[in-house]
Design a protein around this motif. Structure first.
Motif, PDB file in Angstrom:
ATOM      1  N   PRO A 214       0.828  -1.203   0.000  1.00  0.00           N
ATOM      2  CA  PRO A 214       0.000   0.000   0.000  1.00  0.00           C
ATOM      3  C   PRO A 214       0.868   1.261   0.000  1.00  0.00           C
ATOM      4  CG  PRO A 214       0.066  -0.965   2.190  1.00  0.00           C
ATOM      5  CD  PRO A 214       0.931  -1.823   1.319  1.00  0.00           C
ATOM      6  N   ILE A 215       0.454   2.265  -0.782  1.00  0.00           N
ATOM      7  CA  ILE A 215       1.096   3.583  -0.748  1.00  0.00           C
ATOM      8  C   ILE A 215       0.060   4.535  -0.175  1.00  0.00           C
ATOM      9  CG2 ILE A 215       2.173   5.419  -2.096  1.00  0.00           C
ATOM     10  CD1 ILE A 215       2.562   3.377  -4.330  1.00  0.00           C
ATOM     11  N   GLN A 216       0.410   5.223   0.882  1.00  0.00           N
ATOM     12  CA  GLN A 216      -0.555   6.133   1.496  1.00  0.00           C
ATOM     13  C   GLN A 216       0.012   7.535   1.612  1.00  0.00           C
ATOM     14  OE1 GLN A 216      -0.463   3.623   4.918  1.00  0.00           O
ATOM     15  NE2 GLN A 216      -2.671   3.256   4.806  1.00  0.00           N
ATOM     16  N   ALA A 217      -0.892   8.502   1.523  1.00  0.00           N
ATOM     17  CA  ALA A 217      -0.518   9.871   1.859  1.00  0.00           C
ATOM     18  C   ALA A 217      -1.272  10.192   3.142  1.00  0.00           C
ATOM     19  CB  ALA A 217      -0.923  10.832   0.761  1.00  0.00           C
TER      20      ALA A 217
ATOM     21  N   GLY B 219      -0.474  13.635   9.587  1.00  0.00           N
ATOM     22  CA  GLY B 219      -0.412  13.023  10.904  1.00  0.00           C
ATOM     23  C   GLY B 219      -0.845  11.571  10.784  1.00  0.00           C
ATOM     24  N   ALA B 220      -1.863  11.174  11.574  1.00  0.00           N
ATOM     25  CA  ALA B 220      -2.311   9.790  11.536  1.00  0.00           C
ATOM     26  C   ALA B 220      -3.455   9.590  10.536  1.00  0.00           C
ATOM     27  CB  ALA B 220      -2.770   9.362  12.930  1.00  0.00           C
ATOM     28  N   ARG B 221      -3.894  10.698   9.906  1.00  0.00           N
ATOM     29  CA  ARG B 221      -5.060  10.602   9.023  1.00  0.00           C
ATOM     30  C   ARG B 221      -4.626  10.352   7.577  1.00  0.00           C
ATOM     31  NH1 ARG B 221      -8.271  14.825   6.750  1.00  0.00           N
ATOM     32  NH2 ARG B 221      -6.885  16.290   7.786  1.00  0.00           N
ATOM     33  N   VAL B 222      -5.062   9.223   7.032  1.00  0.00           N
ATOM     34  CA  VAL B 222      -4.721   8.887   5.651  1.00  0.00           C
ATOM     35  C   VAL B 222      -5.644   9.642   4.700  1.00  0.00           C
ATOM     36  CG1 VAL B 222      -4.655   7.040   3.941  1.00  0.00           C
ATOM     37  CG2 VAL B 222      -3.823   6.628   6.278  1.00  0.00           C
ATOM     38  N   ILE B 223      -5.063  10.346   3.723  1.00  0.00           N
ATOM     39  CA  ILE B 223      -5.890  11.137   2.817  1.00  0.00           C
ATOM     40  C   ILE B 223      -5.891  10.598   1.396  1.00  0.00           C
ATOM     41  CG2 ILE B 223      -5.698  13.278   4.151  1.00  0.00           C
ATOM     42  CD1 ILE B 223      -3.564  14.194   2.128  1.00  0.00           C
ATOM     43  N   ALA B 224      -4.970   9.692   1.088  1.00  0.00           N
ATOM     44  CA  ALA B 224      -4.977   9.092  -0.247  1.00  0.00           C
ATOM     45  C   ALA B 224      -4.310   7.727  -0.167  1.00  0.00           C
ATOM     46  CB  ALA B 224      -4.219   9.983  -1.235  1.00  0.00           C
ATOM     47  N   ARG B 225      -4.738   6.817  -1.044  1.00  0.00           N
ATOM     48  CA  ARG B 225      -4.151   5.480  -1.009  1.00  0.00           C
ATOM     49  C   ARG B 225      -4.138   4.858  -2.404  1.00  0.00           C
ATOM     50  NH1 ARG B 225      -4.390   0.544   2.922  1.00  0.00           N
ATOM     51  NH2 ARG B 225      -3.896  -1.060   1.416  1.00  0.00           N
TER      52      ARG B 225
END
Ligand code: GTP
Length: 601
Positions: A533-536, A539-545
């Motif tokens: 998985p690639i995530q943006a 902080g701890a909140r993922v906004i894109a994947r």
């Protein structure tokens, strides 16, 4: 030379309006350089400057000229031509060159008209109370419209169109009358010959053989060989080993007096010991106050520089140490990145400065480098009141942030009026605030915006050019800072932070950045044996994947049986390839993927 016979001037112009060509022509006409043998662009010494057609380091050349002064007496005059750097990144150096002069030749391409740097430089010259001589250049061009642009220029500086001189640096037409006008219109320098010596440093250049060569303009008193001098900002003393004038090569002399311009050598090896803007006095009879206007160079843009081949790191370190001798504004410290290995975090005056340094490192020291996305400096105030100065996005603090301040610039944009809409749209998209708008003529308009520096260093100039089909010109100056709603976006590979891709962006642009980076990496990182998985994340909140799907990679599948030596070769290649891989957690990434992801598209 008595001050009455001296004229100190600069030529100010937008890039490519022909400043260097005109300067060369003046050197030829005054006999300082043999006209026929004149090396093209004598004043631009460095190769990179010549190739890019820009002037980075200012210098001063002394030219004799017989002419008639404003009082009608004819005689021999000394013209000191002080070269100014031509780009926004070097505004402070430009302002020091202007401060060393009494007048400025404002050069405008007669086929182009006024551009953004024409205006920015003119404003600087006016702040320094210089006498301005308006000149239209390149009148030999078939496309030249001297009548039209004389109107524009006259309106701008408040003179008559007839007062604008017309010259061609290329053919030499009008250059002699221009030299006469410099003598007639520009005031001679004024200073107190009996006062303690005060000279302003307007440039400082490192020379391999002679150490630092410092260019000065004497304001009061005089400086003489072998006496001890004091640099007033640091109180450091040095012995004056040599002092003289440049015409066009250095000519050592017996000293410099009021109003004179020349060079001095003290044997120091680092331009930081001889700083642009500083005042020089002598130790025997020191001045009580300096000339004012000194400012420490302040890096505005930061970027990580990493050798593509990790074993080049020591070469990079030595190369930076060498460049620093000639560049007081360059700062750097070692940086280690998970993705890119060992390198340096470097500070620059602006984007062009970054490009020049990088190009010199690659060219003069034969290095292959990767640089991270440039960023500005953020002042982050935490809830407990402490302030953190962030020059590296990966060090931007998490949580408990009370306020973030970012640097802003005042920009001047000039363009044909048909592009007003496109420019406004661009500036608004870049969080710009319109300060004002003026028509220079019916079809040319000047727009003034405050813009966050971070938006300008991103891809502003390219977008401006493409939206105006290349017709707009841009200049900007730093203008303090502002509070902004900024967040740090991290990019994670299988949950591991890839530091080189962390970025500080405006809240409204965080999703776009996250999606863009995740998408890019998905394309560039080869599939692994497992899903990655690639995530943006903020902080701890993922906004894109995004996901990189798993494969079983079998390099031998391509070799339809048969040739065993070919198989062995492939296996060896794969092994070698593995060695070069960077590991982010358990994910193997070829360095090329990071490099490709960092290079802008
Ligand atoms: P920087 O110093 O790098 O800012 O540029 P510049 O203003 O010195 O420009 P430069 O003298 O390098 O000239 C830019 C281009 O204009 C070159 O291709 C020159 O040959 C050309 N040029 C300069 N002066 C004249 C002129 O009087 N007539 C014509 N036709 N071309 C000129």
């Amino acid at each position: 030379t008595p001050p009455e016979a001296i004229r100190n001037f600069c030529i100010i112009a937008h890039i490519d309006h022909g400043k260097s060509t005109l300067a060369d022509r003046m050197l030829g006409i005054t006999g300082v350089v043999d006209d026929r043998r004149a090396r093209a662009q004598y004043l631009d010494r460095m190769d990179i400057e010549r190739e890019r057609g820009i002037t980075i380091k200012s210098q001063a050349v002394r030219m004799p000229w017989e002419s008639v002064g404003a009082d009608g007496t004819s005689g021999d005059y000394i013209l000191n031509m002080i070269d100014t750097p031509g780009h926004v990144d070097f505004t402070y150096e430009v302002s020091r060159s202007l401060a060393a002069s009494e007048g400025a030749v404002l050069l405008v391409d007669a086929a182009q008209g006024i551009e953004a740097q024409t205006l920015a430089n003119l404003y600087l010259a006016m702040e320094n109370d210089l006498t301005i001589i308006p000149v239209l250049n390149k009148i030999d061009l078939p496309a030249a419209q001297p009548e039209k642009y004389a109107e524009e220029l006259a309106k701008l500086i408040g003179c008559e169109p007839e007062d604008c001189l017309r010259v061609s640096g290329k053919t030499g037409v009008g250059v002699e009358p221009l030299l006469d006008e410099i003598v007639r219109q520009i005031p001679h320098p004024v200073g107190d010959p009996d006062a303690p010596a005060r000279a302003m440093i307007f440039d400082s250049v490192y020379d391999t053989y002679r150490g630092v060569v410092t260019y000065v303009r004497v304001v009061d008193g005089n400086l003489n060989p072998r006496e001890k001098i004091i640099m007033m900002s640091t109180r450091a003393t040095h012995e004056l080993l040599e002092i003289g004038v440049i015409s066009p090569e250095p000519v050592p002399g017996k000293g410099l007096g009021v109003g004179e311009v020349g060079y001095l050598i003290t044997g120091v090896k680092d331009v930081r010991q001889s700083r642009v803007g500083d005042t020089v006095t002598n130790e025997r009879k020191p001045a009580a106050t300096d000339l004012g206007g000194y400012r420490d160079p302040k890096p505005m843009v930061f970027s990580g520089l990493f050798p593509i081949d990790g074993s080049d790191y020591p070469i990079l370190r030595d190369a930076l140490d060498k460049l620093k001798l000639n560049d007081a504004a360059l700062v750097y410290e070692p940086e280690t990145s998970v993705a890119l290995g060992f390198g340096f975090r470097c500070g620059f005056l602006g984007l062009l400065h970054l490009e020049i340094v990088r190009e010199r490192l690659e060219r003069e020291f034969d290095l292959d480098l990767i640089s991270t996305q440039p960023n500005v400096v953020y002042d982050v105030t935490m809830d407990d009141g402490s302030v953190i100065v962030v020059t590296n996005p990966s060090e931007f603090p998490y949580g408990k942030v009370a306020e973030v301040r970012e640097p802003v610039v005042k920009s001047t944009i000039l363009a044909p009026s048909e592009f007003i809409g496109a420019i406004m749209e661009l500036c608004q998209g870049k969080r710009g605030q319109l300060l004002g708008m003026d028509y220079l003529s019916e079809d040319r308009v000047e727009l003034r915006y405050t813009l966050p520096l971070a938006e300008v260093v991103f891809d502003f100039f390219d977008q401006l050019k493409s939206r105006t089909r290349g017709y707009a010109s841009l200049d900007y100056q730093e203008a303090g800072d502002q509070v902004a709603d900024l967040v740090k976006v991290d990019i994670l590979l299988q949950g591991e932070n890839v530091d080189a891709f962390s970025s500080v962006v405006h809240k409204d642009k965080a999703y776009a950045y996250g999606n863009m980076m995740a998408g890019k990496l998905k394309e560039l990182i080869p599939r692994q044996q497992f899903e990655v998985p690639i995530q943006a994340a903020i902080g701890a909140r993922v906004i894109a994947r995004e996901n990189i799907r798993a494969i079983r990679k079998d390099v031998l599948a391509k070799c339809y049986g048969g040739d065993i030596s070919r198989k062995r070769k492939l296996l060896e290649k794969q092994k070698a390839g593995k060695k070069r891989m960077k590991n982010i957690g358990t994910v193997e990434v070829p360095p090329e993927a990071f490099i490709a992801a960092l290079s802008s598209d």
